[in-house]
Write an enzyme that holds these catalytic residues in place. Sequence first.
Site, PDB file in Angstrom:
ATOM      1  N   ASP A   1     -50.957 -32.596 -59.082  1.00  0.00           N
ATOM      2  CA  ASP A   1     -51.273 -31.508 -58.163  1.00  0.00           C
ATOM      3  C   ASP A   1     -52.409 -31.874 -57.229  1.00  0.00           C
ATOM      4  O   ASP A   1     -53.205 -32.774 -57.484  1.00  0.00           O
ATOM      5  CB  ASP A   1     -51.675 -30.269 -58.969  1.00  0.00           C
ATOM      6  CG  ASP A   1     -52.820 -30.574 -59.911  1.00  0.00           C
ATOM      7  OD1 ASP A   1     -52.769 -31.623 -60.590  1.00  0.00           O
ATOM      8  OD2 ASP A   1     -53.774 -29.777 -59.965  1.00  0.00           O
ATOM      9  N   GLU A   2     -52.464 -31.141 -56.153  1.00  0.00           N
ATOM     10  CA  GLU A   2     -53.624 -31.123 -55.249  1.00  0.00           C
ATOM     11  C   GLU A   2     -54.098 -32.497 -54.802  1.00  0.00           C
ATOM     12  O   GLU A   2     -55.286 -32.744 -54.676  1.00  0.00           O
ATOM     13  CB  GLU A   2     -54.793 -30.372 -55.916  1.00  0.00           C
ATOM     14  CG  GLU A   2     -54.491 -28.906 -56.145  1.00  0.00           C
ATOM     15  CD  GLU A   2     -55.681 -28.162 -56.742  1.00  0.00           C
ATOM     16  OE1 GLU A   2     -55.858 -26.988 -56.396  1.00  0.00           O
ATOM     17  OE2 GLU A   2     -56.422 -28.741 -57.549  1.00  0.00           O
ATOM     18  N   ASN A   3     -53.177 -33.387 -54.560  1.00  0.00           N
ATOM     19  CA  ASN A   3     -53.562 -34.658 -53.953  1.00  0.00           C
ATOM     20  C   ASN A   3     -53.320 -34.560 -52.467  1.00  0.00           C
ATOM     21  O   ASN A   3     -52.177 -34.514 -52.017  1.00  0.00           O
ATOM     22  CB  ASN A   3     -52.746 -35.808 -54.543  1.00  0.00           C
ATOM     23  CG  ASN A   3     -52.995 -37.100 -53.782  1.00  0.00           C
ATOM     24  OD1 ASN A   3     -54.115 -37.344 -53.327  1.00  0.00           O
ATOM     25  ND2 ASN A   3     -51.942 -37.890 -53.610  1.00  0.00           N
TER      26      ASN A   3
ATOM     27  N   HIS B   1     -57.189 -35.837 -58.744  1.00  0.00           N
ATOM     28  CA  HIS B   1     -57.979 -35.341 -59.884  1.00  0.00           C
ATOM     29  C   HIS B   1     -58.439 -36.481 -60.784  1.00  0.00           C
ATOM     30  O   HIS B   1     -58.556 -36.305 -61.994  1.00  0.00           O
ATOM     31  CB  HIS B   1     -57.157 -34.336 -60.712  1.00  0.00           C
ATOM     32  CG  HIS B   1     -56.979 -33.008 -60.031  1.00  0.00           C
ATOM     33  ND1 HIS B   1     -57.832 -31.946 -60.217  1.00  0.00           N
ATOM     34  CD2 HIS B   1     -56.044 -32.586 -59.146  1.00  0.00           C
ATOM     35  CE1 HIS B   1     -57.426 -30.913 -59.484  1.00  0.00           C
ATOM     36  NE2 HIS B   1     -56.351 -31.277 -58.818  1.00  0.00           N
TER      37      HIS B   1
ATOM     38  N   GLU C   1     -45.793 -29.848 -57.382  1.00  0.00           N
ATOM     39  CA  GLU C   1     -45.824 -30.819 -56.292  1.00  0.00           C
ATOM     40  C   GLU C   1     -44.908 -32.011 -56.545  1.00  0.00           C
ATOM     41  O   GLU C   1     -44.540 -32.731 -55.611  1.00  0.00           O
ATOM     42  CB  GLU C   1     -47.252 -31.348 -56.076  1.00  0.00           C
ATOM     43  CG  GLU C   1     -48.166 -30.403 -55.337  1.00  0.00           C
ATOM     44  CD  GLU C   1     -49.014 -29.572 -56.271  1.00  0.00           C
ATOM     45  OE1 GLU C   1     -48.532 -29.280 -57.388  1.00  0.00           O
ATOM     46  OE2 GLU C   1     -50.129 -29.206 -55.874  1.00  0.00           O
TER      47      GLU C   1
END
Lengths: 671, 671
Positions: free
Chosen positions: B281-283, B218, B333
Site C-alpha cells: 500500500d501507499e507507495n 513502508h 493496490e
Amino acid sequence: MKAAKYIILVLILTCMFRAPRPVAAQGTSPMTPPSQLDLLPVPASVQMQAGRLPITGSFSVLVKNYADDRLRGGIARMLTQLAGRTVLAPTVVGALRGLETFLQLVQGDRNGYYLPGIRIQDQPRFPWRGLLIDVGRHYEPMEVLKRNLDAMAAVKLNVFHWHLTENQGFRVESKKLPKLHMLGSDGLFYTQDQVREIIAYARDRGIRVMPEFDIPGHSTSWLVGYPEIGSAPGPYKIERGAGIFEPALDPSRERTYKFLDTFLGEMAALFPDAYMHIGGDENEGKQWDRNPQIQAFMNAKGIKDNHALQAYFNQRVLKILQKHHKKMIGWEEILHPDLPKDAVIHSWRGPASLAEAAKKGYDGILSAGYYIDLIFPASQHYLADPIPQNSTLTTEEAKHILGGEATMWGEWVSPETIDSRIWPRTAAVAERLWSPRNVTDVDDMYRRLSVISRQLEELGLTHEKNYEMLLRRLAVSDDTAPLRTLASIVEPVKEYRRYQMRPQTMLSPLTGLVDAARPDSETARQFASNVDAFLSDAPRFALYRPDLEHTLAEWRTAGRALGPMIDRSPALQEARPLANNLSAIAAAGLEAMSYLAAGDTPTTEWRDAQLAKLDEAAKPKAALEFVVITSVRKLVIAAAELPQLRSTTPVEWKKRITTQAMPGDKLRGGP
Amino acid sequence: MKAAKYIILVLILTCMFRAPRPVAAQGTSPMTPPSQLDLLPVPASVQMQAGRLPITGSFSVLVKNYADDRLRGGIARMLTQLAGRTVLAPTVVGALRGLETFLQLVQGDRNGYYLPGIRIQDQPRFPWRGLLIDVGRHYEPMEVLKRNLDAMAAVKLNVFHWHLTENQGFRVESKKLPKLHMLGSDGLFYTQDQVREIIAYARDRGIRVMPEFDIPGHSTSWLVGYPEIGSAPGPYKIERGAGIFEPALDPSRERTYKFLDTFLGEMAALFPDAYMHIGGDENEGKQWDRNPQIQAFMNAKGIKDNHALQAYFNQRVLKILQKHHKKMIGWEEILHPDLPKDAVIHSWRGPASLAEAAKKGYDGILSAGYYIDLIFPASQHYLADPIPQNSTLTTEEAKHILGGEATMWGEWVSPETIDSRIWPRTAAVAERLWSPRNVTDVDDMYRRLSVISRQLEELGLTHEKNYEMLLRRLAVSDDTAPLRTLASIVEPVKEYRRYQMRPQTMLSPLTGLVDAARPDSETARQFASNVDAFLSDAPRFALYRPDLEHTLAEWRTAGRALGPMIDRSPALQEARPLANNLSAIAAAGLEAMSYLAAGDTPTTEWRDAQLAKLDEAAKPKAALEFVVITSVRKLVIAAAELPQLRSTTPVEWKKRITTQAMPGDKLRGGP
C-alpha cells in the site's frame, strides 16, 4: 558480606540552574521546603537551594567518568518515565539509585515541569533491603515478577528473595531432576531461560536475586516426583491446603544428600548470587518421629532431638553449598550451637532473635515486622526496626544486622491481587531499611506513600487499577459506587484469620470482596482524623462537620443501594451482612452528630442500642472487618457524654470518650 | 480458501437440567428471554428451553468423542475463568468457540450461578475474522499481544494479522539478515522464539497468525541496515514521524529479489500460516521517479507507469512466495490485470473495490469500515458489511468475500492505551463477521458490548483500568473526579486529525488527555437518549428531568474544580479551554431546562449567546472534541422555540428542533 553484590553509593546530584522565569523572579520564587518533597525513601541529607531547573523539550542526561550498559539502560528507563521531556544539564548522574531519586524530584505546575534547587547526599542505612515473593503457593507469571522488580528499584530495594519451592508447588525447572518441576508444579514453573531473564532484568535495576529452596520441611512438592528422599514412603500429592504439613526430607539417608548435591549444584550454576536460602522453617518432625529408620539413625549418631537432627541436616547442606561456592542463609530455626558462623540468620520471629544471633557473631536479616501478607497497616511495618532504639548491641555487633526483607507469602494472592498486598506498604519498609533511623514521621510517610503509589502505577503495578476491576466483576456492573464505598472502609482480617473464617484451597478463586479489599484503608484513616478534630472542637462541633456528615450520608446511601446489587451477584451474597452493618454504622454516626450539633443529650437506651449495633458490626464477616467502628463509637459516646463536657475541660472530656471507645476485647476498630 | 486454517464448527450445547430449585418451581421459573442474553457475537440460532442448570461446586466438563491438548487447554482456561465453580453435566462440549459461548451464558442471582435452559446452533458467517495489530510504528510487548489474543478468542475472531514492519520499525528477528532487526528496531523486536510462542498461544485459542511484511513502500526501517535494496542511495534512518514516506525497495535490481527470497524464505519457515501479507500500500513511487536506473529499467521492459512497475514487483514476490509454499495477500493496490487469481485482495478503501475484485475472481477481505484507529463509534463499524444489502454479487461471486479485519494502526497507541482503542469496539466487528447479516440492532449491540467489555477485563485487558490510571497521572492525584467527568464526554478527534492538531513523533509520550479519553462515549450516548426522551415529553418536560439536571450540575461542578487541578499539572495545561467550555455547556443546558420547566420563553439574545458559546465549545482543542454539543443545542433551541409548541404537534416541534441542532458544518456533536 564482602561477596554479596549490594551497592553502597554516595550520590551527589548537583544541577546548574537556569535563571528563574520572570514570573517566579518577582520575589515569589517557589522554593520547595524539604518537608514538601515526595522522596521515598528519604535521603540521608537534603539541602534546598535557590531556583528551579525547568525541564523542557531539550532535556538530556550527560554521564561523565562512568558508563556501562546497565547505567545506560537505567537512564533510558528514566527518560521513558520522564516521557520525553528533557533539560540540558551539566550533571553527573552517579548511579541507578540516584536516577530514581531524580525521578521522584520532578515537580510540575502551570509553568511546566521542573526540578527544585537541591543538593542531596545519600546512602543506605542497611546493605540488604529485600522483598520475598512466594511463588510456591501461587505461581506468579513473569510479568508480575518484572513489574515488582521495577517497583523495588523505584524504592531502592536491592534483594529479590525468590521463594521458589513450597509444599504447594515446585516452580523452577531442573534439567537434572526433571520430575521436580514436571510433577510438582501443575506445569506452572519457570524455565531456566526465564530464570536467567529475571536475573538479568533484576541486575539491570541493581537488584540481586537470591533463590530459596525450602528444606527439609515445606517440601511436599519435591516428593511427588522423588518420594525416595522423603521421610515417609508416600506416594505424595501436591498440597492444596494452607498450613504446616508433615512431609520432610529424610536426613538419615545418604541418597538425600546426593540428591541435594545434584540439585543445589545445578541451581548454584543457574543463580549467580553469593547466597542460597535453604529455608529450614516450620519442620515439626512428625514424619521423623514415626520413621524407625530415622530413629535408629539418631540413636546411632547420638542425636538427641529433632532440632539437633535438623542441625545435622543443615551442616550437611552447608557443606554442599560450600562445595558449590555459595553462602548459606536460612530461617532462624537453623540457629544451633553447631551452626558455622558464616551462615546467615533470617529472623521471622522478632528482632530479639536477630540480636541474639548477632551477639553470637552471625550476620542476620529481619523479616519479623515486615510480614506484609498479614494485612497490617504500613505504619506498623514502618516502625519495626532491625536495630530498635532499645537495642543492647555494641557497634561491632550491630554490624551483623545486614537489613531486612518484606515477605509476600503466597497463600491468598493471585496475579491480579498480589500487587495490592505488596504496594504501597512495602515502600514504607524500603524507607525503614534505607533512610536514617530517625526518619519516623508516620503522617509524612503516608503523605509520600500516596504519591509513590501513583508513581508505581506508572511502572505498570496494578495495585490501584485492579481494585476497580475486581469490584466491577463482583458488582456485575460498571457502576460500582456503593460497593466501592463499602470496600473503602473494610479490610481483610489480620494475621492468619482469613483462612480460619473463610477456608479455601490453593485452587480456589481469589476474586471475592476480601480479595478486592485492601490493607491500610486511607478512607478510615482520614475519617478517624476528622472525627478527632471534630470532637476537639467541643463545644462548637463545627470542624470537619460537613465532611463527616457527607461521608456518613454516603455510607447510608451505599448501604441501601447494595441490596439490589447483591441480589444480582452470587459472589456478593457473603457481603449482605456487611451491607446491613454499613447502614447501621451510618445511622449511628449521623444521629450522634445531630445530637452533638443540637447540643441535645440522647437517652441511655439510644446509646446502648447504638453501641450494641456497632459491636455487632465490628464482628468480621466474609473475612472482612470494618475499620471505622472506633471512630463512630467515639461519636456515639461523645453524644451520650455531652453533659460531662460542662463539668470538665474539652481535653479531659475527649480523653474519657476515647478510652470508652476502645473496647478491651481488642477488636481493631480503627487504624 | 481450502488451505487456510479457519474453523467452521457446528456446536450443539445440550444440557440435562436438574430439577429447578423449589423457589423457582412455584410457577416463577426464571426463563431468560433470548433478547436478554449477553452473547456476543450472537449465534446463528438460539432456542430457549425450560429450567436452569445450577453451577455448583461439583461442576466438571466431560468431553466425548474428541480430545486434544488444545481443547484440554481451552477447557482449563474456561474453568479458570469460571473460577473453580463447577457442575456435573452430561454434556458434549464440541470446541473452543463453544466454550466461549458457554462462558458468556453463565448468569447469576441470589440463588447462585446457573446456565439458562438453551439450545444453540451456531456457525460463523465468514471464515476470515481478523484483527490487525501494527507493531511497527509502536512496539507492543508480548503480554499486550497475548491478552489481545485472549480477547480475540473471547469474541470468536480467528486471524491475528501481525503487521511486523513499518517505516518506523522492523520488529522481527532475522537470523539470515540480522541488520534488519538490529538496526531497524531500536532493539524493540520479537525474537524468533517469541514469534513461535505467539503462534503457539494463538493456535491454542483457535487463531491463525498471518505476518505482514509491507513492501515495496513502508520500508524505511529495512533500508537502515540494507540501503542497497532501496531506490535511493541512503543512508536511511528509522522514521520517527507519521505519514506517507518516500523510501521504497528497488524493483529493478535482481539483488532486491534475492534479498526477499532469503528473508521471506526464512519467514515462511517461521510462520506456519498458509498466507503471507506483503502490504503493497501507499507507495507513491517518488524515489522510483527520481532514479535513472529504475527509469531505464522501465523503458527497457516496456513498463509504462509506477503502478505497472509495482505489479511487476508483486509478480516477482508472488513467485518467491510460491516457491516457499505461501499464498500472497496484499492491500488492494496490488490489484492489477496481471495479478494471478490466487492472490487475495485486502480492501482498505471500501466494499466496492472488494466486490470488483470478487467479480474478477479474486478472494478478498474487507478492512474499510473497520479502521478502529480512527476513533469512530462501534455502531459505525457494526453496520459496515463485507457484503452490503445492495450488493450485486452473485452467490458464487459472494463466496470470494472471505471476511474482514479490524485494523489497529499503531501511530498513537502505547502498551498502556492500545487496549482501549481495540476494545470493546472490535467485538462489534467480530459480531458483524460471525453472526447472521440480519443481526443489526445497535442498541442491543451496545447493551451486550458493555457486558463483554467487563468480561474482557477479566482476561487481563486494560481498556477500563488504564483509563483511571492515565487520569490519575494527569491529575497528579487520586481524586480524579472532575477530570473523569470531562473525559467522559470528550473523544479524540476522528480520522487523521489528531496528528494535524497535535503533532507528535513516534518517540513522544502517549500520556495526554487525548490518550486517556476513549472513543464512543457511553455518557454522551446516554445523555443524548435522555435529552430526546425529555423533549418528547413536551409540554410536560418531566421525563428524565432529574437525571439531566443531575448530569448538567455535575458538569458545572467539574468545570469549576478543574482550574486548580490544571494549575498543578503541566500536562493538563492544554485542557484549560476544555474546562472553560465544560462550564459553558453546563450553564447553557441548565438554563435551557429551567426555561422549559417553567414554560418561559428566553430572549433571542439569550438563544444566540448560548449557541455562540456552544459553537465555540464544539471546536476541537487538545485534539479532543465534546460529543454532547448537539444534545445541549437541542435543549437551547427547544427553550427558544417553546412558543411554536403551542401551534404545532410535539412531534413536529421536536423535528424542527433536531434539524436546527444539527449544523451544516458537520461538527459531530453527538453519537
